[in-house]
Design a protein around this motif. Structure first.
Motif, short mmCIF file in Angstrom:
data_model
loop_
_atom_site.label_atom_id
_atom_site.label_comp_id
_atom_site.label_asym_id
_atom_site.label_seq_id
_atom_site.Cartn_x
_atom_site.Cartn_y
_atom_site.Cartn_z
N ARG A 13 -1.54 -11.29 29.04
CA ARG A 13 -0.41 -11.36 28.12
C ARG A 13 -0.03 -12.82 27.89
O ARG A 13 0.37 -13.51 28.84
CB ARG A 13 0.80 -10.63 28.70
CG ARG A 13 0.59 -9.13 28.92
CD ARG A 13 0.69 -8.38 27.63
NE ARG A 13 0.74 -6.94 27.87
CZ ARG A 13 0.53 -6.06 26.90
NH1 ARG A 13 0.23 -6.46 25.68
NH2 ARG A 13 0.61 -4.77 27.17
N ALA A 14 -0.13 -13.28 26.68
CA ALA A 14 0.33 -14.62 26.32
C ALA A 14 0.35 -14.69 24.81
O ALA A 14 -0.46 -14.05 24.14
CB ALA A 14 -0.61 -15.70 26.87
N LYS A 15 1.29 -15.45 24.29
CA LYS A 15 1.42 -15.55 22.83
C LYS A 15 0.14 -16.06 22.17
O LYS A 15 -0.26 -15.53 21.14
CB LYS A 15 2.60 -16.47 22.49
CG LYS A 15 3.01 -16.40 21.05
CD LYS A 15 4.29 -17.21 20.85
CE LYS A 15 4.33 -17.83 19.48
NZ LYS A 15 5.07 -19.09 19.47
N PRO A 16 -0.52 -17.06 22.73
CA PRO A 16 -1.75 -17.54 22.07
C PRO A 16 -2.96 -16.60 22.25
O PRO A 16 -4.02 -16.91 21.72
CB PRO A 16 -2.04 -18.89 22.76
CG PRO A 16 -0.81 -19.21 23.53
CD PRO A 16 -0.16 -17.93 23.87
N PHE A 17 -2.80 -15.51 23.01
CA PHE A 17 -3.90 -14.55 23.21
C PHE A 17 -3.56 -13.22 22.52
O PHE A 17 -3.19 -12.26 23.20
CB PHE A 17 -4.12 -14.26 24.70
CG PHE A 17 -4.67 -15.41 25.52
CD1 PHE A 17 -5.20 -16.54 24.93
CD2 PHE A 17 -4.68 -15.33 26.92
CE1 PHE A 17 -5.70 -17.60 25.70
CE2 PHE A 17 -5.19 -16.37 27.69
CZ PHE A 17 -5.70 -17.50 27.08
N PRO A 18 -3.68 -13.13 21.22
CA PRO A 18 -3.32 -11.86 20.57
C PRO A 18 -4.26 -10.72 21.01
O PRO A 18 -5.43 -10.94 21.28
CB PRO A 18 -3.49 -12.16 19.08
CG PRO A 18 -4.34 -13.37 19.00
CD PRO A 18 -4.14 -14.14 20.26
N LEU A 19 -3.70 -9.54 21.07
CA LEU A 19 -4.48 -8.40 21.53
C LEU A 19 -5.45 -7.92 20.46
O LEU A 19 -5.13 -7.88 19.28
CB LEU A 19 -3.53 -7.27 21.95
CG LEU A 19 -4.17 -6.24 22.86
CD1 LEU A 19 -3.28 -5.96 24.06
CD2 LEU A 19 -4.46 -4.96 22.12
N VAL A 20 -6.66 -7.58 20.87
CA VAL A 20 -7.68 -7.08 19.94
C VAL A 20 -7.74 -5.56 20.01
O VAL A 20 -7.57 -4.86 19.03
CB VAL A 20 -9.07 -7.68 20.26
CG1 VAL A 20 -10.14 -7.06 19.37
CG2 VAL A 20 -9.05 -9.19 20.07
N LYS A 21 -7.98 -5.06 21.21
CA LYS A 21 -7.97 -3.62 21.42
C LYS A 21 -7.82 -3.35 22.91
O LYS A 21 -8.44 -4.05 23.72
CB LYS A 21 -9.27 -2.99 20.90
CG LYS A 21 -9.29 -1.48 21.04
CD LYS A 21 -10.55 -0.86 20.47
CE LYS A 21 -10.47 0.66 20.63
NZ LYS A 21 -11.60 1.36 20.08
N ASP A 22 -7.08 -2.32 23.25
CA ASP A 22 -6.86 -1.90 24.64
C ASP A 22 -6.63 -3.10 25.58
O ASP A 22 -5.57 -3.67 25.61
CB ASP A 22 -8.04 -1.06 25.16
CG ASP A 22 -8.16 0.27 24.43
OD1 ASP A 22 -7.17 0.64 23.76
OD2 ASP A 22 -9.21 0.91 24.51
#
Lengths: 257, 205, 646
Positions: A103-112
């Protein structure tokens, strides 16, 4: 072993996610964590459902692709390993395991459980290199390098870019990642030439991308699968201040151009 | 952040030294002399503003950085981080906030009186910090609150000193161990030293 | 297209590359800007090529299936990289490196290519040091070397047990520099699914965006494949989970010949298989054989006790241990080439001396070197490998010997290329592990890194300009040209077909079944009968795949099962070609051991009279057998002899 898994499920970056609970039974303590997840996915597929997506590739602890936040710790409960090196003997029969994405703002979630860590690439692109073209290089032994420096540089260079430092940091800071690269190159004569500009560019890029600041909690060092030391962050701070105070202004403009 | 933090930590030592003069059994002569020197010397007066600036920047920067840091993780974890880290390092903003509350209280009793923002309590002179201190420390409730605050300051400092060195890049294999020890000793010294005064006034005065 | 022209320059072997470099055609800087080059794969070969071509001024588009170029599987290479620097003053030279590589490859590689490789090897070390790669050094500050299998000199440069990682990060950093400058554009999380051929020349690729599922078309004046090996055809291998043969196979189906498909390297020092749930195998660097001694018990009763854990390995006295490599190959001992070491381990285990409960493991023992050098030295050399072993097996290798067994590791075979590294499709190049060119029938340790970087930094930049010099008038072809549209359409149809099977079995289930067939019939020991049996089983597997596969999810979204399925069908078809190739090669050489062809003492028996050629298979349609072409190998300098390490 019989286990209960609580896993973050999210179809894509724009949908809303939630935790789902799964049971897996008869897990061998000798199997790896991913082999356990493979078994789970096999079960899910057999029921005709969408398996849990997670990042993994080399499965031997070096590519840095795997990135699971397990029971409150990146890469799980053991020190100095990646998720793919985690084995089920580290858990007990009947355990509940909570698996979350970084979890981090610069790491957007892709899937699951998969996030996009391109931000780390962007930081390297900002200056994590020595500006030499192919060819026309003097002999490799032309400049002797003290063994101590070579060893320290190697310690820093062993970073696999997994982002566990960011994931564990209370502030989602990437200081250990950046510090490791800055240190590696600052310790070697080849990298010293651009050291002042490198550190400024990389730090500026890191800030620009929205990583948090370092408050010296050292969770990064505790979670780094390659056990990279926070002394590298200090070295970067030193480099940074030296550069801010001493470096010529025009250097920054010419760097990398 | 680290720079101002370390600067403030230096100031604490000066403050502590003067406070400890309270323990001299001389009716507050030395203490009064020292505090009036601090209150009248022109260099110190100028330095006072530098000090306030230091506090101000330390606090403002601390708050801004913390807010930015919180914004760096918009979606939190279900399971709070269990990484092995020093306990106090995670709560700097909270221990900082507690210290800030104390600071205001402290100013109400001393500095604000001096500059006339707060009425001088009955029976005391404006510049008589010695009597003020006695009045406060003989109040048991105040003394305990005072000591509690200093324990939090100790927590804050324990992480702060070595953290300041790290931030300034003054971190070195050879000295890290010493810096950590100094950090610990210093925080105990400050928390303990300041607490000595109320203990003295409560039990031995 | 039936005659293969390898385009080897005239002249003495030692002068060929120099002559080539000074006479090849060049592209001037203003024209380079007008030329687009596609590089698929960002491992050592791909990243170094993309970066070097970007530096030269071409417009480069780099593709990888990983989320970052830094994660390509070159990163997992451990032991080191060879170069003929002769820093150790132990008699090394370009010629000796060339000779060792040819001999190590059991005389099935092209002399000119291998000589060039040895020649440019020194430049690689210089280049990497300049990039800030922290190679191991001595106290005097100079570079350190270790020795590796198949050589009697110490010519291997290393960075702890993470040499591949450090070299890749070096290449990745120069690539990042070019991305920053805008000469290279990066496309990550893309699977290449087809080559687009326009008027007989490679002009682009079709990729699937793995995040969105979107099919994209990309144009390039030339296309470079740097997509690695196909060891995952066996399901269990030391390759990364995502390593795949799809780009190679799709290129093959578009007209690129496939060479020496059966030449696979089974690496002797891997962690043994421990269960059916296993997803991959882990390599323990060959460098361990520098200080570790390989043995099994001499007595079968000791083996039985070991398996029941009644005794510990250390309970077996020295005189009851069979250090079989030292016994059989006194000159090279534990440092024989990989194929020899693997077969020797198999021979002992087949004879019943395997030490694990499955009977498929031998010991790699460090007791003696720890006593001789001290634990610290061993820890410094191999610490991370020991730690890795302990994680997996839960035993401390400082105290008890490691258990190892051979596993599929590298594929020497690949797309056929000429001296320019160009395939039989003009404009399509293949570099690194995915071509067949340099390692013959067996690759020596620490040579894969050397080849990848040699191709990318020092060979391709010259040879590609030789091709592109005649392309400067070719305008960029828009991706709505009929060839692109057609290729996109057929890819979409194929993916839809996969999604619509809607059977019951998962991709992995079928892959595991197929992997077992490959390992059984096309593994360490191959026979005429076995290969025929294996080939006869392929149609059933294909049928199972096309009728009973189940892929959850949708086509146009992130769908790992669809990715795997699309790769698996290519592995199955390629596996069939591997068995076909193994069947036609009625000789034993390097990693290809035909049990019918061996000497009296069990060594590989080559047949230079009939098989001194490179096989090159041409695709003739899905329903026809491929056609075999042969490129005759001529050895002018390194005359073939029985390969002996005794």
């Amino acid at each position: 072993m019989d286990l209960t898994l609580k896993i973050w499920r999210q179809k894509n970056s724009s949908s809303k996610g939630k935790f789902e609970t799964y049971k897996v039974n008869d897990v061998s303590p000798d199997s790896s964590f991913f082999e356990m997840l493979d078994t789970l996915n096999q079960q899910i597929i057999e029921k005709g459902n969408d398996p849990v997506a997670f990042d993994h590739d080399c499965r031997e602890g070096i590519c840095g692709t795997c990135s699971l936040y397990i029971n409150g710790r990146p890469h799980g409960p053991k020190r100095g390993i990646t998720t793919c090196q985690l084995h089920m003997r580290s858990f007990k029969n009947g355990d509940t395991i909570v698996i979350e994405p970084w979890r981090a703002k610069p790491f957007p979630l892709v899937k699951d459980l998969i996030v996009d860590r391109s931000a780390l690439d962007l930081i390297i692109q900002a200056g994590g290199y020595v500006s030499v073209n192919t060819g026309g290089i003097p002999d490799a032994n032309a400049i002797p390098i003290p063994k101590m420096n070579a060893d320290l540089a190697m310690d820093a260079a062993s970073c696999i870019g997994c982002g566990a430092c960011v994931a564990s940091c209370a502030n989602a800071s990437a200081m250990l990642f950046v510090g490791a690269k800055v240190s590696q190159l600052a310790l070697l004569p080849q990298g010293k030439i651009e050291a002042a500009n490198r550190v400024q560019k990389m730090v500026a890029e890191m800030d620009h991308l929205g990583f948090g600041n370092c408050s010296n909690t050292y969770a990064c060092e505790a979670e780094c699968p390659k056990e990279i030391k926070v002394t590298n962050i200090a070295r970067m701070n030193r480099q940074f201040m030296k550069a801010k105070v001493c470096a010529e202004k025009h250097e920054a403009a010419s760097f990398g151009g | 952040m680290g720079l101002f933090g370390l600067f403030l930590a230096m100031f604490l030592l000066v403050h502590l030294t003067i406070n400890l003069l309270l323990l001299c059994n001389d009716g507050g002569e030395l203490f009064t002399a020292a505090s009036s020197f601090m209150g009248t010397n022109i260099a110190i007066k100028i330095f006072e503003y530098v000090l306030f600036g230091g506090f101000f920047i330390h606090i403002i920067v601390g708050v801004i950085i913390t807010l930015k840091n919180w914004a760096s993780r918009p979606v939190g974890y279900l399971v709070a981080n269990k990484s092995h880290t020093s306990f106090f390092s995670k709560y700097m903003i909270y221990t900082g906030a507690i210290i800030f509350i104390f600071l205001i209280l402290h100013f109400m009793h001393f500095f604000f009186i001096k500059i006339g923002w707060v009425q001088v309590p009955a029976g005391l002179e404006k510049h008589d910090f010695y009597k003020m201190a006695i009045a406060l420390f003989t109040n048991k409730l105040y003394s305990f609150v005072y000591m509690a605050f200093f324990i939090f300051l100790g927590f804050h400092l324990n992480h702060a000193i070595q953290s300041g060195f790290q931030t300034l890049g003054l971190n070195h294999n050879k000295y890290n161990c010493t810096i950590k020890k100094v950090s610990l000793i210093y925080s105990i010294l400050v928390a303990g030293g300041f607490s000595l005064v109320p203990i003295y006034f409560m039990f031995f005065f | 297209m039936t005659t293969l022209n390898s385009n080897i320059p005239q002249g003495n072997l030692a002068d060929k590359w120099t002559t080539y470099k000074s006479t090849c055609k060049l592209v001037n800087p203003s024209n380079k800007r007008k030329l687009d080059i596609i590089v698929v794969g960002t491992g050592l070969a791909g990243a170094s090529a993309a970066a070097s071509l970007g530096e030269l001024g071409y417009n480069v588009k780099a593709f990888c299936y990983q989320d970052s170029p830094r994660r390509a599987h070159s990163i997992a290479a451990q032991g080191g990289i060879n170069a003929a620097k002769n820093y150790q003053n132990d008699g090394d030279s370009v010629y000796r490196l060339f000779y060792d590589t040819i001999k190590g490859g059991d005389y099935r590689s092209r002399e000119a290519n291998v000589y060039r490789l040895a020649e440019v090897s020194n430049g690689i070390i210089d280049q990497c040091v300049a990039q800030g790669v922290p190679f191991a050094r001595d106290y005097g500050g100079l570079l350190d070397n270790r020795s590796f299998g198949g050589a009697q000199v110490s010519r291997t440069f290393y960075a702890r047990g993470q040499t591949g990682q450090q070299l890749l990060l070096g290449a990745y950093s120069t690539l990042s520099r070019q991305i920053n400058k805008g000469t290279v554009k990066l496309y990550n999380r893309r699977d290449m699914l087809d080559v687009v051929v326009v008027d007989g020349k490679a002009r682009g690729i079709i990729v699937r965006n793995l995040v969105t599922g979107e099919i994209e078309k990309h144009f390039g004046h030339a296309v470079v494949l740097a997509t690695g090996g196909y060891g995952n055809a066996y399901f269990l291998s030391t390759n990364a989970m995502g390593s795949n043969a799809t780009p190679l196979w799709r290129a093959y189906k578009k007209g690129a010949f496939f060479s020496n498909a059966c030449f696979t390297q089974i690496h002797p020092t891997c962690i043994p298989v421990h269960g059916d749930f296993q997803s991959k195998l882990t390599l323990m660097s060959e460098s361990l054989r520098n200080d570790g001694r390989i043995w099994v018990p001499k007595k079968l009763e000791d083996v039985a006790k070991l398996r029941k854990r009644d005794i510990k390995p250390s309970d077996i006295p020295e005189e009851d241990r069979d250090y079989y490599l030292e016994r059989r190959y006194p000159a090279f001992g534990n440092l024989v080439p990989r194929d020899v070491a693997s077969r020797a381990a198999k021979e002992r285990c087949d004879a019943g001396f395997g030490v694990s409960h499955s009977g498929l493991a031998v010991f790699l023992d460090f007791k003696e070197s720890i006593a001789r050098l001290g634990k610290n030295v061993i820890e410094e050399r191999y610490g991370n490998l020991f730690q890795m072993y302990e994680q997996i097996i839960n035993e401390n290798p400082y105290e008890t010997p490691m258990m190892i067994y051979p596993a599929v590791h590298y594929t020497m075979g690949g797309i056929w290329v000429d001296y320019d590294l160009m395939t039989t499709i003009p404009g399509l190049f293949a570099i690194g592990e995915c071509n067949f060119s340099d390692h013959g029938a067996n690759r020596l340790g620490a040579s894969a890194l050397m080849q990848g970087l040699a191709d990318g930094y020092f060979v391709l930049p010259y040879t590609i300009s030789n091709y592109l010099s005649s392309e400067i008038h070719t305008k960029r072809i828009p991706t709505d040209a009929p060839e692109f549209v057609q290729a996109e359409k057929s890819i979409n149809e194929q993916l839809a077909k996969l999604m619509n099977i809607k059977g019951k079995q998962s991709v992995d289930t079928i892959h595991k079944k197929f992997g077992k067939i490959m390992w059984e019939y096309c593994g360490m020991g191959r026979t005429e009968e076995g290969l025929k049996k294996g080939l006869s089983l392929v149609p059933d597997i294909k049928k199972e795949f096309w009728t009973d596969l189940f892929i959850p999810g949708e086509m146009n979204e992130f769908n790992p099962e669809l990715e795997k399925a699309s790769r698996l069908i290519d592995f199955i078809e390629l596996g069939e070609l591997m068995m076909r190739d193994a069947l036609q090669r009625r000789e034993s050489c390097g990693g290809h051991f035909r049990e019918e062809m061996q000497t009296e003492d069990g060594e590989a028996k080559r047949d230079d009279e009939n098989f001194a050629f490179v096989s090159a298979w041409e695709f003739k349609g899905d329903d026809n057998e491929p056609q075999l072409h042969k490129e005759q190998l001529n050895f002018e300098v390194a005359k073939p002899s029985q390969r002996s390490y005794k």
